[in-house]
Design a protein around this motif. Structure first.
Motif, PDB file in Angstrom:
ATOM      1  N   ARG A 630     -42.005 -56.418  -9.712  1.00 53.33           N
ATOM      2  CA  ARG A 630     -42.035 -57.755 -10.319  1.00 53.33           C
ATOM      3  C   ARG A 630     -42.156 -57.696 -11.836  1.00 53.33           C
ATOM      4  N   THR A 631     -43.286 -57.226 -12.339  1.00 52.77           N
ATOM      5  CA  THR A 631     -43.588 -57.384 -13.758  1.00 52.77           C
ATOM      6  C   THR A 631     -42.894 -56.357 -14.631  1.00 52.77           C
ATOM      7  N   LEU A 632     -42.653 -55.143 -14.128  1.00 51.31           N
ATOM      8  CA  LEU A 632     -42.038 -54.110 -14.946  1.00 51.31           C
ATOM      9  C   LEU A 632     -40.619 -54.479 -15.337  1.00 51.31           C
ATOM     10  N   LYS A 633     -39.972 -55.248 -14.499  1.00 53.60           N
ATOM     11  CA  LYS A 633     -38.601 -55.650 -14.810  1.00 53.60           C
ATOM     12  C   LYS A 633     -38.560 -56.519 -16.059  1.00 53.60           C
ATOM     13  N   GLN A 634     -39.653 -57.242 -16.296  1.00 47.54           N
ATOM     14  CA  GLN A 634     -39.717 -58.130 -17.451  1.00 47.54           C
ATOM     15  C   GLN A 634     -40.499 -57.493 -18.600  1.00 47.54           C
ATOM     16  N   ASP A 635     -40.822 -56.184 -18.458  1.00 43.57           N
ATOM     17  CA  ASP A 635     -41.606 -55.481 -19.461  1.00 43.57           C
ATOM     18  C   ASP A 635     -42.888 -56.240 -19.789  1.00 43.57           C
ATOM     19  N   ALA A 636     -43.519 -56.744 -18.745  1.00 50.22           N
ATOM     20  CA  ALA A 636     -44.728 -57.553 -18.915  1.00 50.22           C
ATOM     21  C   ALA A 636     -45.954 -56.709 -18.642  1.00 50.22           C
ATOM     22  N   PRO A 637     -47.122 -57.156 -19.118  1.00 50.56           N
ATOM     23  CA  PRO A 637     -48.364 -56.427 -18.812  1.00 50.56           C
ATOM     24  C   PRO A 637     -48.680 -56.510 -17.323  1.00 50.56           C
ATOM     25  N   LEU A 638     -49.635 -55.685 -16.923  1.00 47.28           N
ATOM     26  CA  LEU A 638     -50.022 -55.663 -15.516  1.00 47.28           C
ATOM     27  C   LEU A 638     -50.533 -57.026 -15.072  1.00 47.28           C
ATOM     28  N   ASP A 639     -49.990 -57.500 -13.956  1.00 45.52           N
ATOM     29  CA  ASP A 639     -50.458 -58.762 -13.347  1.00 45.52           C
ATOM     30  C   ASP A 639     -51.322 -58.393 -12.147  1.00 45.52           C
ATOM     31  N   VAL A 640     -52.562 -57.951 -12.426  1.00 44.69           N
ATOM     32  CA  VAL A 640     -53.409 -57.477 -11.340  1.00 44.69           C
ATOM     33  C   VAL A 640     -53.885 -58.610 -10.437  1.00 44.69           C
ATOM     34  N   SER A 641     -53.821 -59.850 -10.911  1.00 49.67           N
ATOM     35  CA  SER A 641     -54.195 -60.986 -10.058  1.00 49.67           C
ATOM     36  C   SER A 641     -53.036 -61.441  -9.186  1.00 49.67           C
ATOM     37  N   MET A 642     -51.827 -60.877  -9.418  1.00 49.96           N
ATOM     38  CA  MET A 642     -50.630 -61.205  -8.644  1.00 49.96           C
ATOM     39  C   MET A 642     -50.348 -62.705  -8.669  1.00 49.96           C
ATOM     40  N   ALA A 643     -50.590 -63.328  -9.801  1.00 52.87           N
ATOM     41  CA  ALA A 643     -50.461 -64.779  -9.923  1.00 52.87           C
ATOM     42  C   ALA A 643     -49.022 -65.251  -9.757  1.00 52.87           C
ATOM     43  N   SER A 644     -48.049 -64.378 -10.055  1.00 56.88           N
ATOM     44  CA  SER A 644     -46.655 -64.808  -9.968  1.00 56.88           C
ATOM     45  C   SER A 644     -46.111 -64.778  -8.546  1.00 56.88           C
ATOM     46  N   CYS A 645     -46.910 -64.300  -7.593  1.00 58.62           N
ATOM     47  CA  CYS A 645     -46.500 -64.281  -6.180  1.00 58.62           C
ATOM     48  C   CYS A 645     -47.540 -65.044  -5.378  1.00 58.62           C
ATOM     49  N   GLU A 646     -47.214 -66.250  -4.961  1.00 52.43           N
ATOM     50  CA  GLU A 646     -48.180 -67.105  -4.275  1.00 52.43           C
ATOM     51  C   GLU A 646     -48.712 -66.477  -2.994  1.00 52.43           C
ATOM     52  N   ALA A 647     -47.863 -65.750  -2.277  1.00 51.28           N
ATOM     53  CA  ALA A 647     -48.290 -65.165  -1.007  1.00 51.28           C
ATOM     54  C   ALA A 647     -49.289 -64.032  -1.212  1.00 51.28           C
ATOM     55  N   LEU A 648     -49.123 -63.258  -2.289  1.00 46.89           N
ATOM     56  CA  LEU A 648     -50.002 -62.118  -2.540  1.00 46.89           C
ATOM     57  C   LEU A 648     -51.265 -62.486  -3.313  1.00 46.89           C
ATOM     58  N   SER A 649     -51.249 -63.584  -4.036  1.00 44.93           N
ATOM     59  CA  SER A 649     -52.338 -63.912  -4.959  1.00 44.93           C
ATOM     60  C   SER A 649     -53.716 -63.993  -4.307  1.00 44.93           C
ATOM     61  N   PRO A 650     -53.851 -64.378  -3.017  1.00 42.37           N
ATOM     62  CA  PRO A 650     -55.214 -64.378  -2.442  1.00 42.37           C
ATOM     63  C   PRO A 650     -55.784 -62.985  -2.197  1.00 42.37           C
ATOM     64  N   LEU A 651     -54.940 -61.941  -2.159  1.00 35.24           N
ATOM     65  CA  LEU A 651     -55.413 -60.629  -1.716  1.00 35.24           C
ATOM     66  C   LEU A 651     -56.424 -59.972  -2.661  1.00 35.24           C
TER      67      LEU A 651
END
Length: 828
Positions: A630-651
């Motif tokens: 997800r995030t590496l494709k956009q050269d973005a910082p680590l999204d450890v909260s997984m906020a951009s994926c609604e299904a994964l974000s609760p984990l």
């Protein structure tokens, strides 16, 4: 029957599954009720299901994803109507994989094609040859259906690769008795206080109201030295309905219990060195005389219950010989020849006021021991390993052997412990290994004070437990497409058959009981082998049930009929070579359930620290894989909260909360006794995924000063609470917080809600949701009200704000996770 996958879209092959890091499995509630045939929500319409198939069934909700199990209906589970059921002998089965015919199958002129394995099976009769006939068959029009099964093995029974039972407890469905009386025995600890016995009396009176008139009730008491078997005159009622029951006086026969240890359990003919009682209970009061009809002798039973009183030997610190009493009860049942009162097995409810600390089966406990379950010396790993012993029990201990003996003779044992926190431990883990082996459960009720039992919800829980339908002598089989298979099963009462691969047994199964299964790929190709065939799973559950009859038997008593049924559900999923689609289809509650069961095994084998390491490693790998797609494709910082994926974000929040939960909390961080944690784990092991995730990470919602819903969910942090608390003060601002932790609900009032009644009035939105939770859950939650000035109540409320725990709280946890993920990516 409810089925829920961990992902709606399955990874295309094992390599992609490993790249995703998401568990590959399913949660199944075998006895969750099915809808009626007129309900389109269960229709498969020949493979195109409106709520099943690749839409809902593949998505994995299937009745398990409801917030509070509200999709689980009990109506049909205990229905005696056979209008919706076909006989199992009429169901066609695949000649290759033995799967049952279903609406996803294709039909040709000479036969039908199995939706699971793709094999062609020829028609055996005319049932499936015509399209017009197939349009009216429940097994083809509905994703889940039931069939009747003969009580005795018939020609359609298959014992090598089938869901048909390969064993049955003695005196249960193995007999030819088709009618009888469901039996219930109360085993009561009388080495207790009057306050304890008042709660037990209320619970037993509630149980009598819940039991059908066809049931038979028995009462046994015990203390440190003796067992009292109540002769309720049950045998006389078999003679004639005109018998004058008023001439009979119930009595209690007292039998001394053995205080010597036993090398073996004596039930069902096993060798024994010392019997559990001085005289076999069957020689003192025959079982048929002890068990009295609820319909005919209810007043007599009530009188015996209300006469319960503490034993003469009761004193502070009194001890109880529960192990010997339980063994003697098991022997009593095992020694009784098959009869109408033993046709359905027996449900035993044991009530304990403290640890079983006398005689055989005595547990060595130290009520003064520290909450961490051991001395404070030693390393963290050593202390954690010691604490793990409080949460698990050896598989070959005394109570494990008692559980195996009870299972063989058809006893299901529930243990209800009413013990103040100051009097713990009880030995919950040891008692639970006995109960779950029989299909029963363990519940721990901790009153507010030593003598204050006003908050104990045992009467409500016991009433709902006995009033609900229950399946017994269950056999479960999960079949899959050839690309994958079941690798392991998890569940409180799930036992894998020793002789037949893929066959699991459940001695008893309630409506809400849920089990989980891990999947593995059959080879490296996975679903790439045949991309045109979607993944399929078929769950077959065969069980027995007692169905009360309206007509009276020849003896003038109401009876129940023993029925054997087969329930089948076939679910279609989808697969994808795109890991993004796998991530977007994650069912977080099911993932949490699978993780919980896996980590339970790790803790039992290697201790709490190993379980914590396993969870952290999994989350690091999942986050790294998510970052890579997800995030590496956009050269973005680590999204450890997984906020951009609604299904994964609760984990991430669920994983963090698990580290502070009943299973993985370090002993040095604990504020409650490990026995309380063990009781919570016993419940977690059988709850549906929605309640598992809510018990791990409670749900906080808020209401306005007028009692209307303001926000359905807040994070469990002081900052989120302060932001809501310090809002603009308008009519829509939060003023009342409702925190649902499944076992306990805290309703906290802010000063802005000073004018709103406390407790909330009947008919209000808050009261409705509280009543709903009480009615729907297997254990009624304890409700705590905290007014604005109630410091103790608010302190209890804040104790659930899990995101504030540890160094830096949840924010600090995410920072640490980011560092671990970077290290993993650099070294991998």
């Amino acid at each position: 029957m409810a089925v829920a996958f961990s992902t709606t879209v399955m990874a295309f092959n094992s390599r992609l599954k490993d790249e995703s890091g998401v568990p590959f499995g399913v949660a199944v509630a075998p006895f969750a009720a099915i809808a009626s045939s007129g309900d389109a929500s269960s229709s498969s319409s020949g493979g195109a299901s409106s709520s099943g198939g690749a839409s809902n069934g593949g998505g994995g909700s299937g009745g398990l994803a409801g917030e509070n199990g509200d999709t689980v209906e009990e109506r049909l589970a205990g229905s005696s109507s056979s209008s919706l059921r076909v006989h199992s002998a009429h169901l066609a089965r695949c000649a290759e994989c033995l799967a049952y015919i279903n609406g996803y199958c294709a039909f040709e002129r000479s036969g039908w094609i199995c939706a699971l394995c793709g094999a062609m099976t020829g028609y055996q009769d005319s049932r499936y040859t015509r399209a017009a006939t197939r349009a009216n068959l429940n097994e083809l029009q509905f994703e889940v259906y039931e069939a009747d099964v003969d009580l005795e093995p018939g020609e359609d029974d298959d014992y090598d690769d089938n869901n048909i039972r390969t064993r049955s407890p003695a005196n249960v469905a193995s007999t030819s008795i088709a009618e009888g009386h469901p039996a219930y025995i109360a085993l009561v600890d009388v080495s207790s206080t009057p306050e304890f016995l008042e709660v037990v009396k209320s619970a037993l009176l509630a149980a009598l109201e819940a039991l059908d008139e066809s049931a038979a009730f028995g009462l046994i008491t015990f203390d440190r030295a003796c067992v009292g078997i109540h002769d309720l005159g049950g045998e006389e009622m078999m003679a004639s309905r005109d018998h004058d029951a008023s001439q009979f006086t119930p009595s209690v026969r007292v039998v001394p219990l053995s205080t010597e240890p036993a090398d073996t359990i004596s039930a069902v003919g096993m060798s024994m060195s010392v019997p559990p009682s001085s005289v076999p209970l069957a020689d003192v009061v025959p079982l048929e005389s002890m068990l009295a009809s609820v319909g005919m002798h209810k007043e007599r039973i009530i009188g015996a219950v209300e006469a319960l009183s503490p034993s003469k030997s009761h004193q502070p610190g009194a001890r109880r010989a529960f192990g010997a009493a339980m063994e003697a009860t098991c022997d009593l049942w095992a020694c009784t020849p098959p009869c109408p009162k033993t046709a359905f097995g027996c449900r035993v409810s044991a009530f304990l006021s403290g640890a079983p600390d006398s005689g055989r089966g005595a547990l060595v406990t130290d009520a003064g021991e520290k909450h961490n379950g051991g001395a404070s010396n030693g390393t963290v790993r050593e202390r954690s390993a010691n604490a793990a012993h409080w949460l698990t029990a050896p598989p070959d201990g005394f109570y494990a052997r008692i559980g195996a003996a009870c299972t063989r003779v058809g006893l299901a044992v529930d243990v209800h412990c009413i013990v103040p926190a100051s009097r713990l431990p009880v030995g919950i883990a040891e008692l639970d290994i006995m109960s779950r082996a029989t299909g029963g459960h363990v519940r721990l009720y901790t009153p507010d004070g030593d003598d204050d039992t006003s908050n104990v919800a045992l009467p409500r829980d016991l009433y709902r437990h006995l009033a609900a339908p229950v399946a017994f002598d269950g056999t479960l089989r999960v079949r899959t497409s050839p690309e994958f298979r079941v690798s392991r099963g998890y569940g409180a009462s799930l036992a894998e058959d020793a002789a037949y691969e893929g066959v699991y047994h459940m001695p008893r199964c309630a409506v809400s009981d849920t089990v989980c299964f891990d999947f593995e790929y059959a080879d490296r190709l996975g679903f790439a082998r045949d991309a045109g065939c979607p993944p399929m799973v078929q769950v077959a559950f065969q069980y027995s049930i007692a169905v009360p009859l309206r007509a009276l038997s020849s003896s003038g008593l109401k009876v129940a009929r023993l029925e054997r049924r087969l329930r089948v559900r076939t679910v279609q999923a989808s697969s994808s070579p795109n890991v993004d689609e796998v991530f977007d289809s994650v069912n977080a509650p099911v993932v949490a359930s699978l993780l919980h069961h896996k980590i339970c095994r790790a803790v039992a084998d290697e201790g709490i620290e190993e379980g914590r390491a396993l969870l952290k490693d999994w989350l690091v790998i999942l986050t790294a894989n998510y970052h890579g797609t997800r995030t590496l494709k956009q050269d973005a910082p680590l999204d450890v909260s997984m906020a951009s994926c609604e299904a994964l974000s609760p984990l991430p929040r669920l994983a963090y909360a698990m580290l502070w939960g009943a299973l993985l909390r370090r002993p040095d961080d604990d504020t409650v006794h490990p026995d309380s944690r063990a009781a919570e784990l016993a419940l977690l092991n059988r709850l549906p995924p929605a309640l598992v995730s809510r018990l791990i990470y409670p749900v906080l919602s808020s209401y306005t000063a007028q009692g209307d819903l303001a926000f359905p969910r807040h994070s469990l942090s002081e900052s989120a609470l302060s932001a809501a608390y310090e809002g603009d003060g308008g009519d829509d601002s939060p003023a009342i917080f409702v925190l649902d932790a499944v076992l306990e609900v805290v309703v906290a009032y802010t000063p802005a809600a000073a004018s709103y009644p406390c407790p909330p009035p009947a008919g209000s939105a808050i009261r409705k949701i509280l009543d709903r939770w009480r009615m729907e859950r297997p254990v009624a939650p304890r409700v705590v009200y905290a007014s604005a000035n109630d410091e103790a109540g608010w302190q209890r409320f804040r104790s659930y704000l899990v995101e504030e725990r540890g160094e830096g709280g949840f924010v600090g946890f995410l920072d640490g996770l980011a560092g671990d993920v970077k290290t993993f990516l650099e070294t991998s």
